[in-house]
Every structure is written in C-alpha cells, then in structure tokens.
Design an enzyme around this catalytic site. Sequence first.
Site, mmCIF file in Angstrom:
data_model
loop_
_atom_site.group_PDB
_atom_site.id
_atom_site.type_symbol
_atom_site.label_atom_id
_atom_site.label_comp_id
_atom_site.label_asym_id
_atom_site.label_seq_id
_atom_site.Cartn_x
_atom_site.Cartn_y
_atom_site.Cartn_z
ATOM 1 N N LYS A 1 0.022 5.119 8.695
ATOM 2 C CA LYS A 1 0.739 5.331 7.428
ATOM 3 C C LYS A 1 -0.243 5.528 6.279
ATOM 4 O O LYS A 1 -0.100 6.452 5.468
ATOM 5 C CB LYS A 1 1.636 4.133 7.132
ATOM 6 C CG LYS A 1 2.247 4.128 5.727
ATOM 7 C CD LYS A 1 2.913 2.809 5.419
ATOM 8 C CE LYS A 1 1.947 1.672 5.218
ATOM 9 N NZ LYS A 1 1.426 1.549 3.834
ATOM 10 N N SER B 1 0.860 -1.190 0.000
ATOM 11 C CA SER B 1 0.000 0.000 0.000
ATOM 12 C C SER B 1 0.890 1.231 0.000
ATOM 13 O O SER B 1 1.493 1.571 1.021
ATOM 14 C CB SER B 1 -0.919 0.000 1.230
ATOM 15 O OG SER B 1 -1.807 -1.087 1.191
ATOM 16 N N LYS C 1 -7.515 1.293 -2.596
ATOM 17 C CA LYS C 1 -7.080 0.855 -1.270
ATOM 18 C C LYS C 1 -7.169 1.997 -0.262
ATOM 19 O O LYS C 1 -7.541 1.796 0.904
ATOM 20 C CB LYS C 1 -5.649 0.316 -1.333
ATOM 21 C CG LYS C 1 -5.055 -0.103 0.022
ATOM 22 C CD LYS C 1 -5.879 -1.198 0.698
ATOM 23 C CE LYS C 1 -5.342 -1.577 2.081
ATOM 24 N NZ LYS C 1 -4.076 -2.303 2.044
#
Length: 297
Positions: free
Chosen positions: A238, A94, A170
């Site tokens: 993150k 990701s 995502k």
Amino acid sequence: MKIGFCGLGRMGVPMAKRLLQAGHEVHVWNRSPGPLRDLQAAGAHVCATPRVLGERCAWVALCLFDAGAVRDVVFGVDGLAQAGSLELLIDHSSIPPAETREFSERLVRANGAVWLDAPVSGGTGGAAAGTLAIMVGGPADVCDQAAPLLMAYASRVTHMGPTGCGQVAKLCNQTIVTATIAAIAESVALAQDAGVDAARLAEALAGGWADSTLLQIFVPRMTQAPGAAQATLDTMLKDLDTVAALARDQGTAMPVATAAGQSYRLASRQGLGAEDASQLIRLYDRAARRADGETSR
C-alpha cells in the site's frame, strides 16, 4: 491529559497502552470490539462513535489503515468532524500527502480543528517500547505542543514542514525500508542457494557497511519459523503504491522503488499479503516454496 484514540490495530493497541501507562486519561473507539475490551480492561474509556469520542476529548489521535478509513472516521456518519469540541487531530495513519491536505482543509471548515499528519516508524515493537520515530506535518507551534504527549510512545518527534510533509517523510522511510527488506531477502536466498548458513549473515555483516537495524531484525525472521506479523506485506505494498503515485505526479524517477514494488505485488498475488514483511523471502527461498507447494496439495 485527556486524549482520544481511534484505530486499535497492531500499532494502535500498544500506542494507546503507552498513553495509559504514562498516566493519561484515554478514550478509545474502534470498528471491531475485540481490542476495545482489551483497552477497557487496561483502564481506557470506550466510546460508542468517533463523534462521541471527539465530544469528550479536545485532542484525538488516529492510527488507521488507509485514507478511506480516515475519511470515514473523520467525515462519515457520527464522525469526528461533527464534534464541535475537537481542537486537534493527530493522524498517525500512512496516507497520501494530497489527501492529508484535503482532509486538513475540510476539517478546518467543519469545526476549526487543526490537523497534524504524524505517521510513525518503528513497528509494533517500537510502539510497545515507546521508541517510535514520528515525522510531523502541520503548524510548528502545534507540533511543539503535541510533542510531550507523543513522547509516551516515541523517542523522536521531528517537525518536517507544513501539512502533508510528515506523510512525504514517511514515504521516504518506506521507500528505504521496503527496498532494504527486498535486498535482504535476495541476499538470504543467495547464501542459501550457495550452501551457506544464511542465519549467520546478521553476525557476519555486523559493523560493516551492510549492517543496519533491518538486517539484524530481518535475517533472523527470514531464517527461522515465521512468527506473528508485525508489518504485513500488503501494508508495505500500500505504501509503495502511494510512493509510486507521488513520484509519478511530480516526475521523480524511482527505479529501485518500482522494482521493489513488483516483488511485494507478486508476494501479495501469491497469497502472502497478510504475512509479515519478512515472508518476502518465500519468493526466493526454495525450501519455503517446496513447503508451500506441499501444503497446497
């Protein structure tokens, strides 16, 4: 088929094992040796460097923590980009969409290989069970070619558009997941402070509008002793930082995601970053705060 896999963390190990169980010849590389021994015992072939792995396998999958790790593995010393036989790179990491597009263009210049950004959702449990959802950016025909392989650890593979679109999907996923976990934590704390057995919320709300997979998973995790981390608070943070950067660049207003991000950042600053995302409850749970205080003393 023969497939390479780089990155044997919480997600990478069960994904690589699913490939082995599906009968594929799996070649692996990882920065630390522990997971390599585990996969080698399961039948995988260990490679000394990413470049060696890319020379052995025309198709390689990555599952790494962030864009810096992806850059190092692909373009660093003895990186995958130096393997002339590499044809397809499937990145399950990701990372920001802009860097995905940059890496894709750079890889084409280096050796002509195609880049699919294919981040996953479903956690370690989904990886082990083969039920991950994979959202893919890149050429549609290449996605179609890769889908049968990806179904070794996925129940759904969806092509979202050109390179980078998988990463955007995502980020949408993470926006919903992180905000929902934060709302569940606040609800559990609200019930506990009112003297209600919060552990019964999952049962009480099942079938109603508040019900969800996350509710059924995270209420038990928040009301029982914490287990091994499946997705850490720092990993969620993150991704929320990446969401915030993309939203800022394109002028998207995201007040809920911004507020959720502050909760995850506070948890990280309090030393909970390596804990499972369910431990966001410690920001609100009086009993947990008392236990943390007693431990620190």
